[in-house]
Design a protein around this motif. Structure first.
Motif, mmCIF file in Angstrom:
data_model
loop_
_atom_site.group_PDB
_atom_site.id
_atom_site.type_symbol
_atom_site.label_atom_id
_atom_site.label_comp_id
_atom_site.label_asym_id
_atom_site.label_seq_id
_atom_site.Cartn_x
_atom_site.Cartn_y
_atom_site.Cartn_z
ATOM 1 N N GLN A 1 -9.983 -6.466 6.686
ATOM 2 C CA GLN A 1 -9.596 -6.066 7.968
ATOM 3 C C GLN A 1 -10.770 -6.082 8.907
ATOM 4 N N VAL A 2 -11.940 -6.191 8.224
ATOM 5 C CA VAL A 2 -13.228 -5.991 9.147
ATOM 6 C C VAL A 2 -14.215 -7.148 8.758
ATOM 7 N N ALA A 3 -13.807 -7.759 7.641
ATOM 8 C CA ALA A 3 -15.327 -8.571 7.260
ATOM 9 C C ALA A 3 -15.420 -9.708 8.139
ATOM 10 N N VAL A 4 -14.422 -10.271 8.812
ATOM 11 C CA VAL A 4 -14.585 -11.578 9.721
ATOM 12 C C VAL A 4 -15.597 -11.056 10.996
ATOM 13 N N LYS A 5 -15.738 -9.907 11.339
ATOM 14 C CA LYS A 5 -16.480 -9.910 12.507
ATOM 15 C C LYS A 5 -17.928 -8.913 12.248
ATOM 16 N N LEU A 6 -17.905 -8.465 11.085
ATOM 17 C CA LEU A 6 -18.932 -7.628 10.590
ATOM 18 C C LEU A 6 -20.008 -8.375 9.760
ATOM 19 N N GLY A 7 -21.209 -7.740 9.498
ATOM 20 C CA GLY A 7 -22.444 -8.345 8.850
ATOM 21 C C GLY A 7 -23.532 -8.279 9.538
ATOM 22 N N ARG A 8 -24.511 -7.880 9.149
ATOM 23 C CA ARG A 8 -25.965 -7.802 10.155
ATOM 24 C C ARG A 8 -26.939 -8.561 9.433
ATOM 25 N N TRP A 9 -27.879 -9.024 10.113
ATOM 26 C CA TRP A 9 -28.981 -9.650 9.951
ATOM 27 C C TRP A 9 -30.186 -8.991 10.446
ATOM 28 N N ARG A 10 -31.426 -8.802 9.315
ATOM 29 C CA ARG A 10 -32.613 -7.888 10.018
ATOM 30 C C ARG A 10 -33.764 -8.887 9.344
ATOM 31 N N LEU A 11 -34.606 -8.947 10.246
ATOM 32 C CA LEU A 11 -35.848 -9.604 9.969
ATOM 33 C C LEU A 11 -36.739 -8.520 9.286
ATOM 34 N N LEU A 12 -37.435 -9.148 7.990
ATOM 35 C CA LEU A 12 -38.079 -8.139 7.244
ATOM 36 C C LEU A 12 -39.602 -8.274 7.333
ATOM 37 N N VAL A 13 -39.830 -9.489 7.198
ATOM 38 C CA VAL A 13 -41.235 -10.011 7.143
ATOM 39 C C VAL A 13 -41.569 -11.150 8.198
ATOM 40 N N GLN A 14 -42.349 -11.190 9.297
ATOM 41 C CA GLN A 14 -42.525 -12.190 9.970
ATOM 42 C C GLN A 14 -43.262 -13.284 9.363
ATOM 43 N N ASN A 15 -44.307 -13.120 8.727
ATOM 44 C CA ASN A 15 -45.110 -14.191 7.727
ATOM 45 C C ASN A 15 -45.195 -13.649 6.502
ATOM 46 N N GLY A 16 -44.262 -14.209 5.563
ATOM 47 C CA GLY A 16 -44.643 -14.140 4.268
ATOM 48 C C GLY A 16 -45.558 -14.648 3.450
ATOM 49 N N GLY A 17 -46.435 -15.765 4.141
ATOM 50 C CA GLY A 17 -47.138 -16.600 3.740
ATOM 51 C C GLY A 17 -47.012 -17.670 2.881
ATOM 52 N N VAL A 18 -45.752 -17.428 2.210
ATOM 53 C CA VAL A 18 -45.484 -18.572 1.198
ATOM 54 C C VAL A 18 -44.095 -18.949 1.370
ATOM 55 N N SER A 19 -43.494 -19.945 1.430
ATOM 56 C CA SER A 19 -42.163 -20.449 1.720
ATOM 57 C C SER A 19 -41.408 -20.359 0.354
ATOM 58 N N ALA A 20 -40.489 -19.646 0.405
ATOM 59 C CA ALA A 20 -39.884 -19.133 -0.880
ATOM 60 C C ALA A 20 -38.893 -20.298 -1.318
ATOM 61 N N MET A 21 -39.269 -21.410 -2.247
ATOM 62 C CA MET A 21 -38.517 -22.507 -2.888
ATOM 63 C C MET A 21 -37.924 -21.770 -4.101
ATOM 64 N N HIS A 22 -38.341 -20.679 -4.717
ATOM 65 C CA HIS A 22 -38.138 -20.069 -5.917
ATOM 66 C C HIS A 22 -38.025 -18.716 -5.633
ATOM 67 N N MET A 23 -36.908 -17.961 -5.949
ATOM 68 C CA MET A 23 -36.719 -16.509 -6.064
ATOM 69 C C MET A 23 -36.032 -15.760 -7.054
ATOM 70 N N THR A 24 -36.386 -14.423 -7.235
ATOM 71 C CA THR A 24 -35.641 -13.676 -8.100
ATOM 72 C C THR A 24 -36.102 -12.055 -8.029
ATOM 73 N N THR A 25 -35.212 -11.173 -8.156
ATOM 74 C CA THR A 25 -35.439 -9.759 -8.038
ATOM 75 C C THR A 25 -35.713 -9.335 -9.403
ATOM 76 N N THR A 26 -36.508 -8.563 -9.569
ATOM 77 C CA THR A 26 -36.945 -7.835 -10.933
ATOM 78 C C THR A 26 -36.484 -6.370 -10.864
#
Length: 552
Positions: A25-50
């Motif tokens: 009922q709501v998913a089509v128009k909801l969802g939000r983006w937020r900038l976390l870090v302007q410059n992480g220094g490294v482009s994230a080719m690989h990523m995982t959560t510990t």
């Protein structure tokens, strides 16, 4: 107060439905983006959560300086490096979710287009790469004090060069490493004494040509019989890796193009459920490129990617593909399971293939996919980001229910000017619809205690949780193994809907209803390979913040 009461009434009505219907009922128009870090220094080719709620990211080491210095005056001296044998910049970072900060990590040999998996104790085991790193095994032991860093395994290396290979953690805590460029075999980490590689003709049979392999980064999923589902190009098998015997060959996936690198579609195994003893295994594969897409892109002609998806229950006696279309063509997208069992397809492009400057027309809107909905009503287009994420972009689930997104670099080095798609160092978070106030204020559970976080297979444990108001009829306890994500391949990702009793009301204070529930851990390492999992309580499709548990 009247408006809040009315809103709560709507929420209760929606949540009395099947959770995917309520969310629709709501998913089509909801969802939000937020900038976390302007410059992480490294482009994230690989990523995982510990399991300590940090996110490890890295790219490659052999293309010159990144945009973040190593700490404490450290430098990397590697005479094998193609560009910079003396490099004082980092090529890996650790993002701390709680503090929203990054710190540099030191990785020594080249990790370009490598692979990884978590061992049972939570150590990130990272395999292969390019040139001096192609046979390396690296490990990262997460820590809470910022002192941990990458180390190279001092024992036996890989038996073959593993560049564009894929990994899967196994029930016995070994990791299987499959394929790679011109590598038509697999091997294990760690190895038995004298162990080498095991030939797999399927990998040579699915290669399009020596120039365009189209079966790199094969999709791997551990099935409920303990065998390994392997998908490459358009074909798939079920492999008994212990005896090196192909026990089943599946029908070719319909469509007019390959699905693996560099055509680069994506895949997930849909959630496993205690309702059937975790026996039913269904695979979803979406996107890719036409047969001639790579050759055309090499000449600067970017054709539309594939828009089709295929689902197959690989445990059926006579499995077959069921096809459907996404809202648009898509390649180089990451496909992640959400904590409530829905699927999100994020990042990618509409035209071209994976490779340096070989794609255009980025897709800025994620797609939500509801597996339980009828065909034709499963896809929803979500809120758009302002940052194109194409080649070498990644995404990963975090314990708070958000998705962290990084990377995108279609260049051999870091390029920031003179191009339509510069190297991307920003990190973002996407918050799905279930994090909107309409749900969090009135329905989102909160885990208050667990009787144990170290759980043996098949044992029961008690989850105490609260909800702002009464619990819905649809309550789930979902265990989630986060992926090692690179090149649109979400390795080792897994979600299990655990068995549970009817929740017991503990207290009914206004605005804070507390329940207790007996939950059963997965029965074996086949259902859930040993290691750390995020445990979510899901109330009518709305997940809590996860608590980490360990199954063994």
């Amino acid at each position: 107060m009247k408006s809040k009461a009315a809103l709560f009434g709507v929420v209760v009505l929606l949540m009395s439905l099947w959770p995917w219907e309520a969310a629709a009922q709501v998913a089509v128009k909801l969802g939000r983006w937020r900038l976390l870090v302007q410059n992480g220094g490294v482009s994230a080719m690989h990523m995982t959560t510990t399991h300590l709620n940090t996110v490890v990211m890295f790219d490659r080491t052999n293309f010159g300086s990144s945009q973040i210095l190593l700490d404490n005056g450290r430098c990397r001296d590697n005479p094998q490096d193609q560009v910079s044998t003396h490099d004082c910049t980092a090529h890996s970072i650790e993002y701390n979710v709680a503090t929203n900060n990054v710190r540099p990590l030191m990785i020594f040999t080249d990790t370009w287009c490598s692979s990884g998996a978590f061992a049972a104790n939570g150590t990130l085991v990272q395999t292969g790469g390019y040139r001096d790193g192609s046979r390396d095994i690296r490990y990262f032991v997460p820590c809470s004090d910022g002192s941990c860093d990458w180390n190279n395994f001092e024992g036996p290396k890989l038996a073959a060069d593993r560049w564009y290979a894929a990994n899967q953690i196994l029930p016995d805590n070994r990791i299987i490493v499959v394929g790679g460029t011109r590598m038509f075999h697999y091997e294990f980490v760690p190895k038995s004494p004298g162990e080498g590689v095991f030939n797999l003709p399927f990998l040579s049979q699915t290669r399009t040509s020596a120039q365009v392999e189209n079966n790199l980064y094969p999709f791997l999923h551990l099935s409920s019989d303990g065998n390994l589902f392997i998908f490459a190009n358009r074909d798939s098998i079920l492999l008994d890796y212990k005896t090196n015997v192909v026990v089943k060959t599946f029908p070719r996936m319909p469509g007019d193009g390959p699905r693996n690198y560099p055509s680069t579609g994506s895949s997930v195994m849909l959630p496993l459920s205690a309702a059937d003893g975790f026996t039913k295994v269904e695979v979803l594969i979406c996107g890719g490129c036409p047969d001639n897409g790579f050759a055309l892109a090499s000449a600067g002609n970017f054709t539309d990617a594939l828009r089709s998806c295929g689902r197959m229950v690989i445990t059926d006696p006579n499995p077959s593909w069921s096809m459907e279309d996404m809202p648009g063509p898509r390649t180089m997208s990451d496909m992640l399971i959400l904590p409530n069992g829905e699927i999100i397809i994020i990042n990618g492009a509409r035209q071209g293939v994976a490779g340096w400057s070989m794609a255009t027309d980025p897709v800025l809107t994620p797609y939500l996919y509801r597996p339980a909905a009828p065909v034709g009503k499963r896809f929803f287009i979500l809120a758009a980001t302002g940052i194109p994420r194409m080649y070498h972009s990644t995404a990963n689930m975090m314990a708070d229910g958000r998705i962290i997104v990084g990377g995108s670099n279609p260049h051999a080095g870091y390029v920031f000017t003179g191009t339509n798609f510069p190297t991307e160092l920003r990190l973002e978070a996407y918050s799905p619809y279930y994090l909107e106030n309409v749900y969090t204020d009135y329905a989102r559970p909160m885990i208050t205690s667990l009787s144990s976080t170290s759980l043996s297979y098949g044992t029961t444990f008690i989850v105490v949780y609260s909800v702002p108001h009464s619990v819905t009829d649809v309550i789930q306890f979902n265990a989630y193994a986060p992926s090692f994500t690179t090149h649109t391949n979400s390795m080792n990702q897994r979600l299990l809907i655990l068995g549970s009793k009817t929740p017991t009301l503990v207290s009914n204070a206004t605005g804070n209803v507390v329940y207790s529930c007996s939950v059963t851990a997965p029965p074996s390492g086949v259902a859930a390979p040993p290691g750390y999992y995020m445990l979510f309580v899901v109330n009518g499709g709305i997940p809590s913040v996860a608590q980490w548990v360990h199954f063994s």
